[in-house]
Design a protein around this motif. Structure first.
Motif, PDB file in Angstrom:
ATOM      1  N   LEU A   1     -13.911  -0.316 -12.168  1.00 52.66           N
ATOM      2  CA  LEU A   1     -12.483  -0.127 -11.890  1.00 52.66           C
ATOM      3  C   LEU A   1     -12.289   0.419 -10.487  1.00 52.66           C
ATOM      4  O   LEU A   1     -11.442  -0.057  -9.717  1.00 52.66           O
ATOM      5  N   LEU A   2     -13.115   1.415 -10.176  1.00 55.59           N
ATOM      6  CA  LEU A   2     -13.059   2.022  -8.844  1.00 55.59           C
ATOM      7  C   LEU A   2     -13.292   0.968  -7.771  1.00 55.59           C
ATOM      8  O   LEU A   2     -12.534   0.856  -6.802  1.00 55.59           O
ATOM      9  N   GLY A   3     -14.339   0.154  -8.023  1.00 53.46           N
ATOM     10  CA  GLY A   3     -14.649  -0.896  -7.049  1.00 53.46           C
ATOM     11  C   GLY A   3     -13.511  -1.871  -6.895  1.00 53.46           C
ATOM     12  O   GLY A   3     -13.173  -2.285  -5.785  1.00 53.46           O
ATOM     13  N   LYS A   4     -12.884  -2.211  -8.013  1.00 57.01           N
ATOM     14  CA  LYS A   4     -11.765  -3.145  -7.959  1.00 57.01           C
ATOM     15  C   LYS A   4     -10.624  -2.596  -7.106  1.00 57.01           C
ATOM     16  O   LYS A   4     -10.060  -3.290  -6.254  1.00 57.01           O
ATOM     17  N   TYR A   5     -10.302  -1.340  -7.341  1.00 55.81           N
ATOM     18  CA  TYR A   5      -9.178  -0.762  -6.601  1.00 55.81           C
ATOM     19  C   TYR A   5      -9.496  -0.664  -5.122  1.00 55.81           C
ATOM     20  O   TYR A   5      -8.656  -0.977  -4.279  1.00 55.81           O
ATOM     21  N   ILE A   6     -10.734  -0.216  -4.832  1.00 54.21           N
ATOM     22  CA  ILE A   6     -11.099  -0.118  -3.421  1.00 54.21           C
ATOM     23  C   ILE A   6     -11.071  -1.504  -2.775  1.00 54.21           C
ATOM     24  O   ILE A   6     -10.549  -1.698  -1.685  1.00 54.21           O
ATOM     25  N   GLY A   7     -11.627  -2.476  -3.517  1.00 53.98           N
ATOM     26  CA  GLY A   7     -11.629  -3.834  -2.981  1.00 53.98           C
ATOM     27  C   GLY A   7     -10.224  -4.354  -2.753  1.00 53.98           C
ATOM     28  O   GLY A   7      -9.935  -4.978  -1.718  1.00 53.98           O
ATOM     29  N   ALA A   8      -9.339  -4.092  -3.695  1.00 53.05           N
ATOM     30  CA  ALA A   8      -7.959  -4.564  -3.541  1.00 53.05           C
ATOM     31  C   ALA A   8      -7.314  -3.916  -2.329  1.00 53.05           C
ATOM     32  O   ALA A   8      -6.616  -4.576  -1.543  1.00 53.05           O
ATOM     33  N   GLY A   9      -7.561  -2.629  -2.169  1.00 54.96           N
ATOM     34  CA  GLY A   9      -7.000  -1.931  -1.009  1.00 54.96           C
ATOM     35  C   GLY A   9      -7.526  -2.506   0.287  1.00 54.96           C
ATOM     36  O   GLY A   9      -6.764  -2.714   1.238  1.00 54.96           O
ATOM     37  N   LEU A  10      -8.817  -2.789   0.311  1.00 56.52           N
ATOM     38  CA  LEU A  10      -9.394  -3.368   1.526  1.00 56.52           C
ATOM     39  C   LEU A  10      -8.804  -4.756   1.788  1.00 56.52           C
ATOM     40  O   LEU A  10      -8.543  -5.120   2.936  1.00 56.52           O
ATOM     41  N   ALA A  11      -8.576  -5.506   0.721  1.00 53.73           N
ATOM     42  CA  ALA A  11      -8.073  -6.867   0.912  1.00 53.73           C
ATOM     43  C   ALA A  11      -6.694  -6.869   1.542  1.00 53.73           C
ATOM     44  O   ALA A  11      -6.351  -7.774   2.287  1.00 53.73           O
ATOM     45  N   THR A  12      -5.910  -5.828   1.240  1.00 55.37           N
ATOM     46  CA  THR A  12      -4.562  -5.813   1.797  1.00 55.37           C
ATOM     47  C   THR A  12      -4.564  -5.590   3.300  1.00 55.37           C
ATOM     48  O   THR A  12      -3.557  -5.841   3.955  1.00 55.37           O
TER      49      THR A  12
END
Lengths: 189, 78, 255
Positions: free
Chosen positions: B7-18
């Motif tokens: 979950l943590l990775g997903k959120y960090i990844g989503a933030g980076l993608a933006t």
């Protein structure tokens, strides 16, 4: 991965709650990605698009196109009519100006003719008056000359008579011819 | 624990993608700014190029939208 | 993920559910959503159809040479889209005018109706915009092959580039061609969804901030104005991109 727990939970929740809505009616995840609703959306979208396409292509667009074409035609016709009227007005103005110019020329011609007539009359009258005046002058001069001549003759006769009378009175013998010659000679002298 | 890490990775990844959206912002701003500069030089030609302006903005924006899509997929679909 | 959301909702506190506005609900009862079920999607698409009827059929029924107000609105839309189609795709593309007009009016009306409070924005759903974009993609591809045959493929072969670069460019062109429907649909859906979600987030702040909620309310007013612009511009962009894509299919090669 996220879908698995949802599927497991689904039976526990109320019947109404589906795959994408929780028990409180809130969204689970993104409603846009819920596969359960996609057929419904696609079906109603296609229905709507077909209805809209039919409304627009069968009724609305031909009608608006016709109205726009008609308006364009009307405007073009009106502009043409206005152009025609403008030309007519210009022609009328030109005719008016022509008539005015012609009338002016006519009037000035008449004025010139009248002036010429008057001048001619005047000249004739002046000439006649001059002739009369000169005739009268000549007559007067003749009369004056006559009178003068008469007066000179009278002087001549009076002088002869006087000379004869003087000669006779002085006791001489009057010879009229001699007296006359003598007087004439003296008068001329 | 492992799930939370994911979950943590997903959120960090989503933030980076933006972050990619920032690039799209730069691109759109560049197009709009250059359009304005050109339009001020030659205002009479500007209205005829409005369509090209929007098409250019749309193309620049499309690439930012991909990163937005990646962020959404990370958040909700993966 | 799902459990996290639920727990958060149950907690109360700062209750912001920006995504709840996108939920598809049946209009009658609480049953499951089958493909034929009348839902709020149906309702708001139906309202869009009614508005379309009002503007384009009811308002133009007098066919006035001197238009009424609504009739001139319809004429404005007609002239705007017709000029766009003719300018971008050329005279050949004018045949597609009713199709493009349908796309524009649907997206425009759906976007605008979506901005009404308590409404449902059908164009914020990727499913809807994806169907629209796929329709455009299929139309362009089919029309291109129908009109140009295999010559349609020449648009991937950039003849103005150096010969060495052409295969590379061809690969890029093919990829960008197939990515078109994706960007085409996500641009519209993403813009609408993001705008509506932001408004909802600010509304959630306003609910929790007491007297200071004036600030988010003013912000909502500003964002709302921006969203009005976005609603119109996205409809325009979707339509003009459709025209640009169609030019590849019907127009002369411009590469």
């Amino acid at each position: 991965m996220a879908t698995e727990p949802i599927l497991e939970e689904a039976p526990i929740l109320e019947e109404a709650a589906g795959q994408c809505v929780n028990a409180h009616g809130g969204a689970i995840g993104m409603p846009q990605l819920c596969p359960e609703w996609i057929p419904n959306q696609v079906f109603w979208l296609l229905v709507t698009l077909v209805v809209m396409f039919l409304i627009l292509s069968r009724i609305a667009l031909p009608r608006i196109g016709a109205v726009l074409a008609e308006r364009k035609g009307t405007i073009t016709n009106d502009l043409a009519a206005a152009e025609e009227l403008k030309q007519k007005a210009q022609a009328a103005e030109k005719a008016y100006n022509d008539a005015l110019a012609m009338a002016r020329t006519e009037a000035s011609k008449i004025v010139a003719a009248a002036k010429a007539d008057i001048q001619k009359d005047l000249d004739a009258a002046t000439a006649r008056a001059d002739v009369e005046i000169s005739a009268k002058t000549a007559e007067s001069e003749k009369k004056i000359a006559e009178i003068r001549a008469g007066a000179l003759e009278a002087v001549d006769a009076v002088a002869k008579d006087t000379a004869e009378a003087l000669v006779a009175h002085l006791g001489g013998k009057v010879d009229p011819a001699a007296v006359s010659a003598a007087v004439s000679a003296r008068l001329k002298g | 624990m492992e799930g939370e890490l994911a979950l943590l990775g997903k959120y960090i990844g989503a933030g980076l993608a933006t972050i990619g959206l920032g690039g799209a912002g730069i691109g759109v701003g560049h197009i709009a700014g250059n359009f304005l500069a050109g339009a001020l030089r030659n205002p009479s030609a500007a209205p005829s190029q409005m369509a090209n302006l929007f098409v250019g903005i749309a193309f620049a924006e499309a690439l930012g939208i991909f990163s937005f899509l990646v962020a959404l997929l990370l958040m909700f679909a993966v | 993920m799902a459990t996290g959301t639920e727990e958060h909702a149950a907690e109360g506190g700062l209750a912001i559910h920006p995504m709840d506005q996108f939920i598809v609900k049946p209009l009658f009862g609480d049953g499951p959503v089958h493909w034929y079920t009348p839902t709020n999607v149906t309702l708001w698409m139906g309202i869009a159809v009614v508005v379309l009827l009002g503007i384009f059929v009811l308002a133009t029924r007098h066919r006035g040479i001197i238009p009424s107000r609504l009739q001139s609105v319809a004429e404005l839309f007609y002239g705007f889209i017709y000029n766009m189609v003719e300018d971008v795709t050329g005279h050949e593309g004018a045949k597609f005018f009713p199709y493009i007009m349908t796309l524009f009016m649907f997206i425009f009306l759906a976007n605008m109706l979506g901005l009404l409070p308590m409404s449902f924005t059908v164009t914020s759903h990727i499913a809807v915009t994806a169907v629209l974009a796929l329709m455009v993609f299929l139309t362009v591809t089919l029309v291109g092959f129908y009109r140009k045959g295999l010559g349609f493929l020449s648009m991937f072969w950039v003849s103005s580039a150096p010969l060495v670069l052409r295969p590379v460019l061809a690969v890029i062109e093919v990829i960008s061609y197939f990515v078109r429907p994706l960007s085409h649909s996500i641009r519209l859906g993403g813009n609408l969804m993001a705008g509506h979600a932001v408004i909802k987030v600010f509304a959630g702040f306003a609910g929790a901030m007491g007297i200071a909620s004036v600030v988010p309310i003013i912000a909502i007013a500003g964002i709302y104005g921006l969203e009005l612009l976005v609603a119109a511009v996205q409809a325009y962009v979707f339509t003009i991109l459709t025209c640009v894509y169609l030019r590849d299919a019907v127009g002369e090669a411009h590469h």
